[in-house]
Write a protein that holds these residues in place. Structure first.
Motif, PDB file in Angstrom:
ATOM      1  N   TRP A   9      15.310 -22.168 -23.656  1.00  0.00           N
ATOM      2  CA  TRP A   9      15.815 -23.158 -23.955  1.00  0.00           C
ATOM      3  C   TRP A   9      14.599 -23.144 -25.334  1.00  0.00           C
ATOM      4  O   TRP A   9      15.420 -23.595 -25.867  1.00  0.00           O
ATOM      5  CB  TRP A   9      14.884 -23.955 -22.692  1.00  0.00           C
ATOM      6  N   ARG A  12      16.348 -20.898 -28.405  1.00  0.00           N
ATOM      7  CA  ARG A  12      17.667 -21.420 -28.681  1.00  0.00           C
ATOM      8  C   ARG A  12      17.490 -22.832 -28.903  1.00  0.00           C
ATOM      9  O   ARG A  12      18.074 -23.273 -30.484  1.00  0.00           O
ATOM     10  CB  ARG A  12      18.249 -21.617 -27.042  1.00  0.00           C
ATOM     11  N   LYS A  13      16.378 -23.705 -29.361  1.00  0.00           N
ATOM     12  CA  LYS A  13      16.233 -25.577 -28.962  1.00  0.00           C
ATOM     13  C   LYS A  13      15.226 -25.405 -30.128  1.00  0.00           C
ATOM     14  O   LYS A  13      15.581 -26.374 -30.811  1.00  0.00           O
ATOM     15  CB  LYS A  13      16.439 -26.630 -27.834  1.00  0.00           C
ATOM     16  N   VAL A  14      14.767 -24.732 -29.969  1.00  0.00           N
ATOM     17  CA  VAL A  14      13.331 -25.038 -31.560  1.00  0.00           C
ATOM     18  C   VAL A  14      13.144 -24.098 -32.259  1.00  0.00           C
ATOM     19  O   VAL A  14      13.273 -24.249 -33.443  1.00  0.00           O
ATOM     20  CB  VAL A  14      12.488 -25.464 -30.724  1.00  0.00           C
ATOM     21  N   TRP A  17      16.658 -23.208 -34.370  1.00  0.00           N
ATOM     22  CA  TRP A  17      16.309 -23.917 -36.051  1.00  0.00           C
ATOM     23  C   TRP A  17      15.355 -24.570 -37.063  1.00  0.00           C
ATOM     24  O   TRP A  17      15.458 -24.563 -37.729  1.00  0.00           O
ATOM     25  CB  TRP A  17      17.026 -24.882 -34.524  1.00  0.00           C
ATOM     26  N   ASP A 302      14.468 -31.198 -15.607  1.00  0.00           N
ATOM     27  CA  ASP A 302      13.813 -31.022 -17.245  1.00  0.00           C
ATOM     28  C   ASP A 302      12.574 -30.714 -16.535  1.00  0.00           C
ATOM     29  O   ASP A 302      11.081 -30.915 -18.081  1.00  0.00           O
ATOM     30  CB  ASP A 302      13.794 -32.313 -17.237  1.00  0.00           C
ATOM     31  N   GLN A 305      10.545 -28.094 -18.770  1.00  0.00           N
ATOM     32  CA  GLN A 305      10.171 -28.797 -19.984  1.00  0.00           C
ATOM     33  C   GLN A 305       8.561 -29.269 -20.915  1.00  0.00           C
ATOM     34  O   GLN A 305       8.466 -29.268 -21.217  1.00  0.00           O
ATOM     35  CB  GLN A 305      11.094 -29.529 -21.330  1.00  0.00           C
TER      36      GLN A 305
END
Length: 650
Positions: A9, A12-14, A17, A302, A305
């Protein structure tokens, strides 16, 4: 149990990018940097207007557009390598052999090869931008060039030397990245906006690139002067090219005295390094940006996270560091999020958030304490002085060990530190107590003379202290004097024969200073490696103590006060271990600033920041709770040490 899901997670998401954003900004900054390079490489003082018009016409040509596309590809590749090789914990080599092993590692070999290829591509684009006699690698030979026919091609050595310079600068950049830890991503103590941080770092970035380019060109010229004939013969044989005998070869003194060539090499190397350094700086800025984790979530999917789960993870390390950074910030500036940390679970009424956060912070601090104890015990028992026996132990051991002492006398140079002591992975027992790093020699030893007993008496103002490395280097002479006299058959030296230190010591030679600096680098590197990840411990101390401080008025359920004894005990034990470490030689001396300004050197002073943060953290608790700490259960030794903080005597 959420480690794999967390990594997937977060990366890939932080992280991905953020890396893409840094590469995009580096590509956007490439046109102005390229325009400045073209202007510097083509500008003429005699014809300024004409040179500017030529630069503008070149920037709109097809060859310039094609070169710009290649440069964008190089920037993307550099950004990918930054993402692949970055680390938040620097790798510190404690010896030259360890550093050589890092340079010859297969992973580093791939990195160096990639930088060489990218350096050649950038150098080819620079040759196209410079134009003129640097533009092509071959040109038709004329009958006066020493060739048999005009249809044959001759090697353009100016173009060739520029391509080799790109490969050499790329290789140097890759190797310096290992030496100066340029892949290390530091976190700033004071938070700044990305634009202000980039703007403030840009002048030093340009200076660093120009300086490093100058040194790289100097080294390249020396290498090409001695070994340039090897690649030149290979390229001629491979491409079936000939050498122009009517011009001076560039691997000669006359050929390398071309000032225009030296200038173009320096400007091209500076352009290459500047674009790569800008990409690295943007990557550091974007990756270390503060990320706010939710303390708790209403949805179970969630939960991985949330901060209590993320902070307990091990991989990736950037995730753990950002979580600890967020913990330190929320504990200082966010009352609403602090209330979520102090809240109880429903149903059940358990402080799961506080338990997870405090347990992980205490685990980090205990781990550092055990490492310091193991390091100290290893140093104290490997070639250094051991702790003295006390009381009845000395009386019983002196009788049984007198024969062994006579058969195996103590070594003369006890202060010499073996290299095995300063290995990065230190194996030691954690059950043995902390011992003093250096102790005075045993006065009951059969080799001790009256003069030595007088010098080691407790009344001596130098007893039990380590003043400087120079004092330690004088101690072996005191040991060797009575021993040598007994071996030679002469009586021991009397106290009156001991010379008084009135003469000023002679200034050591340059070679002696160089060798001494090399010896001091070994314990200095081992101390840096011991505290390489101390940024996490600094954030753990700040986050934990700020939460404890806020709990005095905000903790409605008293969840923090139950853990106060363990928190104080952990911090006091760590304080004792840190104080013992700073009594070791070279641990209290700050290292010299690195010659490479881009290679961040904050990791070299992390131990000083940790010591200051630890003392401040303990004072933060004592000033908040004051006399209420008398009700906290702790050992007598810890209470005595805590009293020093309560009285502001530490």
């Amino acid at each position: 149990m959420f480690s794999a899901e967390q990594s997937c997670w977060f990366v890939r998401k932080v992280i991905c990018w953020r890396a893409v954003a840094s590469i995009a900004w580096a590509v956007l900054l490439l046109p102005p940097i390229t325009a400045v390079f073209v202007l510097l490489s083509r500008f003429s003082l005699l014809h300024p207007i004409q040179s500017v018009s030529e630069c503008l016409s070149f920037l709109t040509s097809a060859s310039a557009i094609f070169s710009f596309i290649l440069l964008c590809g190089v920037i993307i590749m550099v950004g990918f390598l930054n993402l692949e090789y970055y680390t938040v914990i620097p790798t510190i080599a404690c010896s030259k052999i360890a550093l050589l092993g890092q340079l010859l590692h297969p992973r580093q070999f791939v990195n160096s090869l990639a930088h060489c290829i990218m350096g050649i591509i950038v150098a080819w684009c620079c040759a196209i931008a410079i134009g003129g006699r640097y533009e092509t690698i071959a040109y038709p030979c004329t009958p006066g060039d020493g060739a048999d026919s005009s249809h044959q091609m001759c090697l353009n050595e100016l173009h060739f030397i520029l391509l080799l310079a790109g490969a050499f600068v790329g290789l140097s950049h890759s190797m310096l990245g290992v030496i100066y830890n340029m892949n290390y991503v530091p976190f700033l103590t004071v938070q700044q906006y990305k634009y202000l941080r980039f703007k403030g770092s840009l002048p030093s970035l340009v200076k660093c690139s120009a300086t490093q380019a100058l040194y790289s060109v100097r080294n390249y010229i020396v290498v090409y002067f001695f070994l340039g004939y090897i690649p030149k013969a290979w390229i001629c044989k491979t491409l079936n090219l000939h050498l122009n005998s009517s011009v001076h070869p560039l691997d000669s003194i006359a050929g390398l005295l071309d000032l225009n060539l030296l200038y173009q090499l320096w400007v091209s190397a500076g352009f290459l390094l500047l674009t790569w350094h800008v990409t690295l700086l943007l990557f550091r800025i974007f990756v270390t940006e503060v990320y706010s984790f939710p303390v708790q979530s209403s949805f179970t999917e969630d939960a991985h996270q949330c901060l209590p789960k993320v902070i307990t993870g091990k991989q990736p390390m950037i995730l753990k560091f950002l979580a600890l950074q967020d913990l330190a910030l929320l504990s200082q500036h966010s009352p609403l999020r602090r209330s979520e940390v102090f809240s109880l679970s429903q149903p059940g009424g358990h402080p799961h958030n506080w338990n997870a956060i405090s347990k992980e912070c205490l685990s980090l601090l205990n781990d550092l304490t055990q490492r310091l104890i193991a390091y100290h015990d290893t140093v104290a028992t490997n070639g250094r002085a051991k702790s003295l026996p006390t009381g009845s132990e000395r009386k019983t051991s002196s009788e049984t060990s007198s024969t062994e002492d006579l058969m195996s006398p103590r070594p003369t140079f006890l202060m010499k530190t073996p290299a095995s002591v300063f290995a990065r992975s230190i194996v030691g027992t954690s059950q043995s107590p902390l011992t003093a790093p250096f102790t005075s020699p045993d006065p009951d030893s059969p080799f001790a003379s009256p003069a030595l007993r007088r010098l080691t008496a407790p009344a001596d103002p130098w007893f039990g202290t380590v003043q400087s490395p120079h004092v330690m280097r004088r101690l072996p002479k005191l040991w060797s004097t009575p021993t040598d006299s007994q071996v030679n058959g002469s009586p021991p030296a009397s106290p009156s024969s001991v010379p008084s230190p009135k003469q000023e010591p002679s200034k050591p030679s340059l070679l002696a200073q160089f060798l001494q600096n090399r010896k001091e680098q070994l314990p200095e590197a081992s101390s840096q490696a011991l505290f390489a990840d101390s940024q996490a411990h600094i954030w753990a101390l700040e986050g934990l103590t700020y939460l404890v401080q806020a709990s005095f008025s905000e903790d409605q359920f008293g969840v923090v006060q139950t853990a106060l004894p363990s928190i104080l005990g952990c911090m006091l034990v760590l304080q004792e271990a840190v104080d013992r470490h700073f009594k070791l030689p070279h641990a209290s001396s700050k290292p010299v600033r690195s010659a490479s300004s881009l290679g961040d050197s904050t990791h070299k002073t992390l131990r000083f920041a940790l010591r200051a943060t630890l003392k401040t953290a303990i004072y933060r608790i004592t000033t908040t709770f004051g006399s209420h700490l008398s009700a906290v259960q702790m050992s007598a030794e810890h209470r005595k040490r805590l009293q020093q903080f309560l009285e502001n005597k530490e």
